[in-house]
Design a protein around this motif. Sequence first.
Motif, short mmCIF file in Angstrom:
data_model
loop_
_atom_site.label_atom_id
_atom_site.label_comp_id
_atom_site.label_asym_id
_atom_site.label_seq_id
_atom_site.Cartn_x
_atom_site.Cartn_y
_atom_site.Cartn_z
N GLY A 98 0.82 -1.21 0.00
CA GLY A 98 0.00 0.00 0.00
C GLY A 98 0.85 1.25 0.00
N GLU A 99 0.25 2.34 -0.48
CA GLU A 99 0.93 3.63 -0.58
C GLU A 99 2.20 3.54 -1.42
OE1 GLU A 99 1.67 5.03 3.35
OE2 GLU A 99 -0.45 5.21 3.87
N GLY A 100 2.18 2.67 -2.43
CA GLY A 100 3.32 2.55 -3.32
C GLY A 100 4.47 1.74 -2.78
N ARG A 101 4.37 1.15 -1.59
CA ARG A 101 5.45 0.36 -1.01
C ARG A 101 5.32 -1.10 -1.44
NH1 ARG A 101 5.26 -0.30 4.15
NH2 ARG A 101 3.08 0.30 4.38
N ILE A 102 6.48 -1.71 -1.73
CA ILE A 102 6.53 -3.08 -2.22
C ILE A 102 7.58 -3.84 -1.41
CG2 ILE A 102 6.91 -4.56 -4.22
CD1 ILE A 102 6.28 -2.15 -5.98
N ASN A 103 7.18 -4.96 -0.86
CA ASN A 103 8.10 -5.86 -0.17
C ASN A 103 8.57 -6.92 -1.15
OD1 ASN A 103 8.46 -8.61 1.42
ND2 ASN A 103 8.97 -6.96 2.82
N LEU A 104 9.89 -7.15 -1.22
CA LEU A 104 10.45 -8.06 -2.20
C LEU A 104 11.32 -9.12 -1.53
CD1 LEU A 104 11.69 -5.78 -5.13
CD2 LEU A 104 9.78 -7.36 -5.18
N MET A 105 11.08 -10.37 -1.89
CA MET A 105 12.01 -11.46 -1.60
C MET A 105 12.61 -11.85 -2.94
SD MET A 105 9.77 -13.76 1.09
CE MET A 105 11.09 -14.98 1.17
N VAL A 106 13.86 -11.46 -3.17
CA VAL A 106 14.47 -11.59 -4.50
C VAL A 106 15.74 -12.43 -4.40
CG1 VAL A 106 15.70 -9.41 -4.18
CG2 VAL A 106 15.37 -10.30 -6.47
N SER A 107 15.95 -13.28 -5.45
CA SER A 107 17.13 -14.15 -5.51
C SER A 107 17.66 -14.15 -6.94
CB SER A 107 16.77 -15.58 -5.08
OG SER A 107 16.29 -15.61 -3.76
N PRO A 108 18.51 -13.18 -7.30
CA PRO A 108 19.13 -13.18 -8.64
C PRO A 108 20.39 -14.04 -8.66
CG PRO A 108 19.67 -11.16 -7.50
CD PRO A 108 18.80 -11.95 -6.57
N GLU A 109 20.73 -14.55 -9.84
CA GLU A 109 21.91 -15.40 -9.98
C GLU A 109 22.39 -15.37 -11.43
OE1 GLU A 109 22.77 -20.17 -10.04
OE2 GLU A 109 21.55 -19.38 -8.38
N VAL A 110 23.69 -15.29 -11.59
CA VAL A 110 24.33 -15.37 -12.91
C VAL A 110 25.44 -16.41 -12.82
CG1 VAL A 110 25.65 -14.16 -14.66
CG2 VAL A 110 23.79 -12.99 -13.51
N SER A 111 25.42 -17.39 -13.71
CA SER A 111 26.43 -18.45 -13.70
C SER A 111 26.87 -18.72 -15.13
CB SER A 111 25.88 -19.74 -13.05
OG SER A 111 24.73 -20.19 -13.75
N GLU A 112 28.10 -19.21 -15.27
CA GLU A 112 28.66 -19.53 -16.58
C GLU A 112 29.59 -20.73 -16.44
OE1 GLU A 112 30.92 -16.25 -17.96
OE2 GLU A 112 31.89 -15.89 -16.03
N LEU A 113 29.80 -21.40 -17.56
CA LEU A 113 30.63 -22.60 -17.55
C LEU A 113 32.10 -22.22 -17.37
CD1 LEU A 113 29.01 -24.62 -20.47
CD2 LEU A 113 28.53 -24.78 -18.02
N ASP A 114 32.80 -23.03 -16.59
CA ASP A 114 34.23 -22.82 -16.32
C ASP A 114 34.95 -24.14 -16.56
OD1 ASP A 114 36.69 -22.02 -15.52
OD2 ASP A 114 36.19 -21.74 -13.41
N PRO A 115 35.41 -24.38 -17.80
CA PRO A 115 36.06 -25.68 -18.08
C PRO A 115 37.41 -25.84 -17.40
CG PRO A 115 36.20 -24.20 -19.98
CD PRO A 115 35.30 -23.52 -18.97
N ASP A 116 38.05 -24.76 -16.97
CA ASP A 116 39.36 -24.87 -16.33
C ASP A 116 39.29 -25.53 -14.96
OD1 ASP A 116 40.45 -23.62 -18.53
OD2 ASP A 116 40.32 -21.61 -17.63
N HIS A 117 38.13 -25.53 -14.33
CA HIS A 117 38.00 -26.11 -13.00
C HIS A 117 37.01 -27.28 -13.00
CE1 HIS A 117 39.50 -22.00 -12.26
NE2 HIS A 117 40.12 -22.54 -11.23
N GLY A 118 36.90 -27.94 -14.11
CA GLY A 118 35.98 -29.07 -14.20
C GLY A 118 36.54 -30.33 -13.56
N VAL A 119 35.74 -31.36 -13.55
CA VAL A 119 36.14 -32.67 -13.00
C VAL A 119 35.87 -33.73 -14.05
CG1 VAL A 119 35.70 -32.01 -10.61
CG2 VAL A 119 33.85 -33.01 -11.95
N THR A 120 36.58 -34.85 -13.91
CA THR A 120 36.42 -35.97 -14.83
C THR A 120 35.85 -37.16 -14.07
OG1 THR A 120 38.26 -35.20 -16.21
CG2 THR A 120 37.57 -37.50 -16.45
N ILE A 121 34.73 -37.66 -14.52
CA ILE A 121 34.07 -38.80 -13.89
C ILE A 121 33.97 -39.90 -14.93
CG2 ILE A 121 31.98 -39.63 -12.75
CD1 ILE A 121 31.41 -36.80 -11.88
N GLU A 122 34.79 -40.95 -14.74
CA GLU A 122 34.80 -42.10 -15.65
C GLU A 122 34.97 -41.64 -17.09
OE1 GLU A 122 31.65 -44.83 -15.09
OE2 GLU A 122 31.97 -45.03 -12.92
#
Length: 478
Positions: A319-343
């Motif tokens: 009310g009165e223009g007020r907004i309550n926010l529960m926000v969870s932003p995330e940005v991720s990208e692939l990093d082959p230099d720190h990968g693992v090898t499984i079989e």
Amino acid sequence: MSIHSIHFIIRRIAPVLLVLLVCAVAPARAQTPEAAPAAPNTGAVMERTVALELAVGQSTILRTDRDVTRVSLANPEAADVIVVSPRQIYLSGKAPSTTTLTLWGGKERILRVYDLAVNADVTELKRMLHQVLPAETGIKVLPTASSVTLAGTVSSTANLDTALTLAENFAPEHVVNLLQVGGVHQVMLEVRIAEMSRSVTRRLGFNFRFTDGSNVAYSLLNNLTGISDGVSTLGENVSGWISGSVAGATAFDLFLDALKTNGLAKILAEPNLVCLSGETANFLAGGEIPVPVPSGLGTLAIEYKPFGVWLEFTPTVLGEGRINLMVSPEVSELDPDHGVTIESITVPALTTRRASTTIELRDGQTFAVAGLLKDNVRENIHKVPGLGELPVLGMLFRSSDYLKEQSELVILVTPHLAKPTNMAGQSLPTDGFNDPSDLEFYLFGMTDGYDSEAARTPAPVPDADTGFDGPFGHTLSN
């Protein structure tokens, strides 16, 4: 004729007139039939049923225009009845319920029947609502025999929850909610995630190999060189086994490794999402990578891990223009230099920037919900004991590397109260695109064709700083 004579005549005639009048009336009365005796009362209701409401703990006085000889209340647990006088009945509510009150008069005639409803006393609830929510004048409190009903409109969901809490405290588990929330209750969340990363790498190292025909000496400082299958890879002109003899004269080989790199990375993500107040929305622009997970009997199961731009938020309009926010932003990208090898399957790692918080903003305000400033410096020096300590010549027996990484991350959120717009006034990234003709595609190498308006528009001038041809964002330009 004198007055005395007139009086004498009247006194003589009056008795005669009186006798004649009596004789005329008597036959008429003789001819009138006697009134029939009153029919016995059959219990029929003489008055219509009347609805009567009374609150618990309150009283009222019923007044009648005839004398009351008997009173009956169907449910004595609902109210108390006291006959104050033949025409006054004192009635007080005891417990929420509905019952019937019947009044009788003379000759067992029913005077009136009341449908009595004893409701809960909501005066205190109304007072509390007025004190806690003075601006909410549209709330109606309707009591019934077994519950309390809230009707009308409120300005926000927060005030709705407050009103329901007060009502539940007054009548636990007996509150009927008919309230409606007025105004705009759709929220568009604009999130901007900006990151700049810089890295500087410097490396200088020396390794050597000495042979006199039968003996070999070498150095492997900082793993700048390696030995594979017993063969030295220090130089192209020197080969042989470490434990074996090397043909030829004495030789000295030197391996030099010098490196300097500068890196710059820029990440900008601007996800926007619209959601109804009180609901949860999420958004993903990216993909999912398959991750093998060992399972029973020597088999592998596949699980998918998302990556990219992820946004999840739950807005609540207060009310009165007020907004309550529960926000969870995330940005991720692939990093082959720190990968693992499984079989024998290589799975890349994920570089992730994530935040989760709850804030309160007004419509259109911007808040930096997360920020990160990171400055990492790493220095390593590898040297041959003794020889590496020598001045000037000691650099031939040392290997050093220097790495500096700097990054800055900022996450900004801006909520807006969203209203539907006219589609005719909206633009899309695909607007203005035309398929190229064969001549434009094969001869000129154009990926989109000209239209009549674009043919008259001069080509954009490339930006020397960014390398982009003109502005970019909502609509991409060539």
